[in-house]
Every structure is written in structure tokens, then in C-alpha cells.
Design an enzyme around this catalytic site. Structure first.
Site, short mmCIF file in Angstrom:
data_model
loop_
_atom_site.label_atom_id
_atom_site.label_comp_id
_atom_site.label_asym_id
_atom_site.label_seq_id
_atom_site.Cartn_x
_atom_site.Cartn_y
_atom_site.Cartn_z
N ASP A 104 0.89 -1.46 -0.20
CA ASP A 104 0.11 -0.10 0.08
C ASP A 104 0.86 1.48 0.25
OD1 ASP A 104 1.15 -0.22 2.16
OD2 ASP A 104 -0.76 -0.98 3.53
N GLU A 126 -1.13 -8.72 -1.35
CA GLU A 126 -1.34 -8.61 0.19
C GLU A 126 -2.73 -7.17 0.14
OE1 GLU A 126 0.81 -5.72 2.65
OE2 GLU A 126 1.45 -7.48 3.67
N GLU A 140 -1.85 5.01 3.73
CA GLU A 140 -1.98 3.08 3.10
C GLU A 140 -3.26 2.98 3.08
OE1 GLU A 140 0.42 4.96 5.79
OE2 GLU A 140 2.10 4.28 5.02
N HIS A 217 7.42 4.35 11.70
CA HIS A 217 8.13 5.38 10.81
C HIS A 217 6.95 5.99 10.31
CE1 HIS A 217 6.51 2.58 7.87
NE2 HIS A 217 6.79 1.40 8.74
N ARG A 219 3.42 7.46 8.98
CA ARG A 219 3.07 9.03 9.09
C ARG A 219 2.04 9.69 10.21
NH1 ARG A 219 5.24 11.47 3.62
NH2 ARG A 219 6.61 9.46 2.90
N HIS A 251 14.64 3.92 11.09
CA HIS A 251 14.41 4.07 9.87
C HIS A 251 15.04 5.41 9.22
CE1 HIS A 251 11.02 4.87 6.50
NE2 HIS A 251 10.71 3.47 7.05
C1 UD1 Z 1 7.69 4.58 2.77
C2 UD1 Z 1 6.16 3.83 2.19
C3 UD1 Z 1 5.01 3.32 4.20
C4 UD1 Z 1 6.17 2.13 4.71
C5 UD1 Z 1 7.46 2.49 4.32
C6 UD1 Z 1 8.30 1.17 4.66
C7 UD1 Z 1 4.98 5.58 1.65
C8 UD1 Z 1 3.60 6.64 0.91
N1 UD1 Z 1 5.41 5.38 2.78
O1 UD1 Z 1 7.46 4.66 4.39
O2 UD1 Z 1 3.68 2.97 3.49
O3 UD1 Z 1 5.81 1.14 5.43
O4 UD1 Z 1 7.60 3.31 3.06
O5 UD1 Z 1 9.34 1.58 5.61
O6 UD1 Z 1 4.64 4.67 0.27
N2 UD1 Z 1 14.94 7.89 3.23
C9 UD1 Z 1 16.17 8.15 2.81
N3 UD1 Z 1 16.67 6.58 2.54
C10 UD1 Z 1 15.83 5.03 2.12
C11 UD1 Z 1 14.31 5.63 2.51
C12 UD1 Z 1 14.25 6.56 3.44
O7 UD1 Z 1 17.08 8.45 3.38
O8 UD1 Z 1 16.30 4.93 2.05
C13 UD1 Z 1 14.00 8.97 3.63
C14 UD1 Z 1 13.91 10.42 3.07
O9 UD1 Z 1 14.29 11.52 3.09
C15 UD1 Z 1 12.49 9.62 2.19
C16 UD1 Z 1 11.51 9.93 3.43
O10 UD1 Z 1 12.59 8.88 4.34
O11 UD1 Z 1 11.96 10.91 1.50
C17 UD1 Z 1 10.52 9.27 3.95
O12 UD1 Z 1 10.80 7.87 2.56
P1 UD1 Z 1 9.07 7.39 1.70
O13 UD1 Z 1 9.23 6.43 1.10
O14 UD1 Z 1 8.44 9.06 1.18
O15 UD1 Z 1 8.56 7.14 3.04
P2 UD1 Z 1 8.03 5.93 4.74
O16 UD1 Z 1 8.11 7.27 5.77
O17 UD1 Z 1 9.94 5.96 3.95
N1 UDP Z 2 13.26 -4.89 8.38
C1 UDP Z 2 14.86 -5.03 8.63
N2 UDP Z 2 15.15 -3.94 8.94
C2 UDP Z 2 14.89 -2.86 10.47
C3 UDP Z 2 13.46 -3.11 10.53
C4 UDP Z 2 12.70 -3.92 9.42
O1 UDP Z 2 15.09 -5.62 7.47
O2 UDP Z 2 15.67 -2.34 10.77
C5 UDP Z 2 12.23 -5.98 8.17
C6 UDP Z 2 11.17 -6.53 9.11
O3 UDP Z 2 11.43 -7.44 9.52
C7 UDP Z 2 10.08 -6.30 8.02
C8 UDP Z 2 9.78 -5.55 7.13
O4 UDP Z 2 11.48 -4.18 7.45
O5 UDP Z 2 9.64 -7.13 7.14
C9 UDP Z 2 9.11 -4.10 7.74
O6 UDP Z 2 9.54 -2.71 6.92
P1 UDP Z 2 8.94 -1.52 7.49
O7 UDP Z 2 8.43 -1.56 9.46
O8 UDP Z 2 9.18 -0.39 6.84
O9 UDP Z 2 7.43 -1.60 6.90
P2 UDP Z 2 5.80 -1.85 6.95
O10 UDP Z 2 6.06 -3.43 7.29
O11 UDP Z 2 5.46 -0.67 8.00
O12 UDP Z 2 5.76 -1.25 5.79
#
Ligand code: UD1
Ligand code: UDP
Length: 380
Positions: A104, A126, A140, A217, A219, A251
Site C-alpha cells: 500500500d 497483500e 496507506e 515510522h 506518518r 528508519h
Molecule cells: C514508506 C511507505 C510506507 C511503508 C514504509 C516502509 C509511502 C507513503 N510510505 O514510508 O507505507 O510502510 O515506506 O518503510 O509510500 N529515506 C532515506 N533513505 C531510504 C528511505 C527513506 O533517506 O532508504 C528518507 C528520505 O528522506 C525519504 C523519506 O525517508 O524522502 C521518506 O521516505 P518515503 O518512502 O516517502 O516514506 P516512508 O516514511 O519511508
Molecule cells: N526490517 C529490517 N530491518 C530493520 C527494520 C525492519 O529488515 O531495521 C524488516 C522487517 O523484518 C519487516 C520489514 O522490514 O519485514 C518491515 O518494514 P517497514 O517497517 O519499513 O515497513 P512496513 O511493514 O510498516 O510497511
């Protein structure tokens, strides 16, 4: 549904992933498709960068295309616009017979929309998770609801998810209950790490202290919610300073990192680390006495491993974990978090009643089921 085209080198099944959990949950599908000799074309949108790269490396997966769309702290609208434009070009270029997405995220919603505009079959892994609360989780809940309309093939992890789709009018013969592919990935990684020590997977743990593993993490929790969650965790760490270590892989979202540093940096028994690779994280989960998280994937994994989990959210689309007893919703209230954690850390009878491993989210064969259905359905 649009007329299916057979997968072929000219028309491969395109699997698109953008964030950490999408890699973990789509690897089992990609492996199974390849096992069944279905031509695949793997795309990374690069919504995540370092966290995605870390997961691709663990699974030795190299995407065929990387759209590199991450920008630091970008808005949902900017990411969405860039995703839609980049995916449209790629769909025209590759002409896949079908696009597979998972979950999502913004990647999922925009990739499915781009495929819909080109009348390409969308398969959603999913499918059917719902809280029925527009802003929780944000964004989401709306993304996955959109997929309920945009997708042609819906792979629901559980019966509850299947029922949500049917209640929304999705045709029953386009929904399959297959389990959650995260369990396939978890079992694969558990086999890989079970004979290794914590140190061998890069974890620096004190064997004389119990482990509380934390992630967060979402939002909708940014601001007060996350702050109060962190205050609750600080109280837990301080109340159990002699016997407990808190491991918190933070995160990379800057909104999360700032808040965590403000409340938890410098506390002796709290270890703040960068995100762990999946091998280290699976090992940490299996050694944990308790997990506190707002992550969807971690709740599913905790249920499979039988590790009690406190969910720092007000709603859940994973009621199965709560019904199984392993998960408890505690919201983001610092007192509620402290009390629930303290109870589980001090009353072993309560903890062990909750520490029951179950297959509510799957049996580890979901990827194979999805690949078999795709291979069969996409035949002309
Ligand atoms: C996103 C997803 C969320 C998912 C999560 C998993 C959306 C809206 N949100 O949230 O559903 O559960 O990923 O973790 O799609 N960033 C880095 N490096 C990375 C990743 C992120 O620097 O490898 C930072 C960047 O500044 C980026 C910010 O995190 O702009 C937010 O990343 P984004 O993918 O927009 O949202 P998440 O909060 O990671
Ligand atoms: N995970 C990981 N390393 C971490 C934190 C989470 O490998 O430091 C894995 C965790 O086992 C799970 C997935 O990442 O399978 C969850 O990702 P995240 O919490 O970013 O996203 P969400 O599940 O909330 O969409």
C-alpha cells in the site's frame, strides 16, 4: 479484466518494488515465478534508496531497471507525479503482460494507476487489508483501497482480507487467499541465520540482558504520537536498566530520526542503530523478549515467531495477530506503552501466554501459490 497476454520475453511479468518491505514481500514471488520459468522484469522505483539497496543485497536481487526516484524528505505529491510519468514511459517500452505490486505504498498506488491507464493487468499482493479509517494509516488506507478497484487479480493474505474485498464488490473469482509472502521470506531467512550467532550477523548484544526490539515510522504518528511513544519507551528502558537492552534500528525518514534522537539518544541501555539488514533483523526478532512497533510486516513476523508485540497504533488492519493473542494495540500513549511493556517484562506467565507462534499470516508457500495462479491465468 483486460484480455490476458501470455508471459514471454516480449511480454514479461513486470514486478515493481519501491521500499524495504516490498523487496522482502516480493522476493518470494519473483523466486517462484523464475522457478516456474515465467519471464520476469523487475523494476525498482527507488522510492527508498539505502533501505531498499540493503534488502536487495541480502537477497542477491538485481532489478532490471532502477528509476531512482527518492529525494530527501519529498512530498507524497511530488513522488506520485514522478512515479506516474516514469512508469508510463517504462510500460510503453517494456510492454509487460501484467504488473505485480505489493502492499500500500505510493509506489503501489501510482504503478497500478499507470498500468490501468495503459490497460495492463494489475496483480496485487497483500490485497484487502483495511482499517476503514481514511487517515489511519496515512496514506496507506486509501492506497490499498484504490488497489481494490485498480487491480484485476487480488492476492489476499487471510480470510478477513478476502472478505473485505468481497464486501466492496470485487468479483469472487478474482480473489485468492494465499497467505502473506512475508512468512516465506521470514522462514527463508530464519533457516539462513538460525545456526549463526548474533555477532555473526552483525548484532552487538549483551547476552546477560533481555532484548526489547523497537521500530517505528508511520506518518500518522509523526509529532505528538511518536514523541509520546518514545517517552514511554524511555521509561521502560530506565525502569529495567540492569536487566534490559533496547535495540532500536531507526528508519531513515528524517522526521523519525530527529524525534528518536531527541528522546532516546544517550540512554545507556538503548542502542540506536541504522536500519538492520534482514538477516540481522530476523535474528534480533528471534532473540527478543518483546517487540514494540508500528510496522505491518513486523507484526506479521512476530506472530509467526511467537514473540509478543505491542503495536503503537490506534487501529489495526491485522486483527488476526490480536485475535491470536500475540499482538496488543497500545496506541501512542506513553503510560499505556509503559504499563503494557512493564507487565510483559515482569510477569512471565502473562508473557508466555502471549508468546504463541501461529500461522495466521501464512505457511511459507504464498509465493509459489501466487506464481502458479499468475502462470495459469495469464495463458491466452
Ligand atoms: C514508506 C511507505 C510506507 C511503508 C514504509 C516502509 C509511502 C507513503 N510510505 O514510508 O507505507 O510502510 O515506506 O518503510 O509510500 N529515506 C532515506 N533513505 C531510504 C528511505 C527513506 O533517506 O532508504 C528518507 C528520505 O528522506 C525519504 C523519506 O525517508 O524522502 C521518506 O521516505 P518515503 O518512502 O516517502 O516514506 P516512508 O516514511 O519511508
Ligand atoms: N526490517 C529490517 N530491518 C530493520 C527494520 C525492519 O529488515 O531495521 C524488516 C522487517 O523484518 C519487516 C520489514 O522490514 O519485514 C518491515 O518494514 P517497514 O517497517 O519499513 O515497513 P512496513 O511493514 O510498516 O510497511
Amino acid at each position: 479484466m483486460v484480455k490476458p497476454i501470455a508471459p514471454s520475453t516480449q511480454h514479461p511479468v513486470m514486478v515493481v518494488l519501491g521500499t524495504r518491505p516490498e523487496v522482502i514481500k516480493l522476493v518470494p514471488v519473483i523466486l517462484a515465478l523464475r522457478q516456474q520459468e515465467v519471464p520476469t522484469y523487475v523494476v525498482s522505483t527507488g522510492q527508498h534508496r539505502e533501505m531498499l539497496e540493503q534488502m536487495l543485497q541480502v537477497f542477491a536481487l538485481t532489478p532490471d531497471q532502477d528509476l531512482q526516484l527518492m529525494k530527501a524528505d519529498q512530498s507524497l505529491a511530488e513522488l506520485s507525479a514522478n512515479l506516474l510519468a516514469a512508469m508510463d514511459r517504462l510500460l510503453l517500452d517494456i510492454e509487460p503482460c501484467c504488473v505485480v505490486v505489493q502492499g500500500d505504498t505510493t509506489t503501489v498506488a501510482m504503478v497500478a494507476l499507470a498500468a490501468f491507464y495503459r490497460k495492463i493487468t494489475v496483480a496485487h499482493v497483500e490485497a484487502g487489508l483495511r482499517t476503514h479509517q481514511k487517515y489511519d494509516p496515512f496514506p496507506e488506507e486509501i492506497n490499498r483501497t484504490l488497489l481494490g478497484r485498480l487491480a484485476d487479480l487480488h492476492f489476499a493474505p487471510t480470510e478477513v482480507a478476502r472478505q473485505h474485498l468481497l464486501a466492496e464488490g470485487v468479483a469472487p473469482d478474482s480473489v485468492w487467499q494465499v497467505g502473506n509472502t512475508v512468512i516465506d521470506a521470514l522462514l527463508l531467512m530464519r533457516r539462513r541465520v538460525e545456526s549463526l550467532s548474533a555477532a555473526q550477523v552483525g548484532l552487538d548484544l549483551d547476552p546477560s540482558r533481555r532484548l526489547l526490539l523497537v521500530t517505528g515510522h508511520r506518518r500518522e504518528n509523526f509529532g505528538q504520537g511518536l514523541h509520546h511513544t518514545l517517552l514511554g519507551l524511555r521509561r521502560v528502558a530506565e525502569a529495567h536498566v540492569e536487566s534490559l537492552q533496547v535495540l532500536y534500528p531507526v528508519h531513515l525518514n528524517p522526521n523519525v530520526r530527529r524525534a528518536v534522537d531527541e528522546v532516546l539518544a544517550g540512554i545507556d541501555n538503548v542502542h540506536l542503530t541504522p536500519p538492520l539488514d534482514y538477516a540481522a533483523f530476523v535474528k534480533a526478532m528471534s532473540l527478543a523478549t518483546l517487540i514494540v512497533t508500528d510496522s505491518g510486516g513486523v507484526q506479521e513476523e512476530a506472530a509467526a515467531l511467537g514473540i509478543p508485540v505491542l503495536v503503537t497504533r490506534w487501529t489495526s488492519e491485522r486483527q488476526e495477530a490480536i485475535s491470536a493473542g500475540v499482538a496488543q494495540l497500545v496506541g501512542t500513549d506513553s503510560d499505556a506503552i509503559f504499563e503494557a511493556a512493564h507487565r510483559l517484562l515482569t510477569d512471565e506467565a502473562v508473557r508466555s501466554r502471549r508468546a504463541v507462534a501461529s500461522q495466521v499470516f501464512g505457511d511459507g508457500c504464498s509465493g509459489e501459490r501466487i506464481a502458479a495462479i499468475l502462470a495459469q491465468r495469464l495463458r491466452p
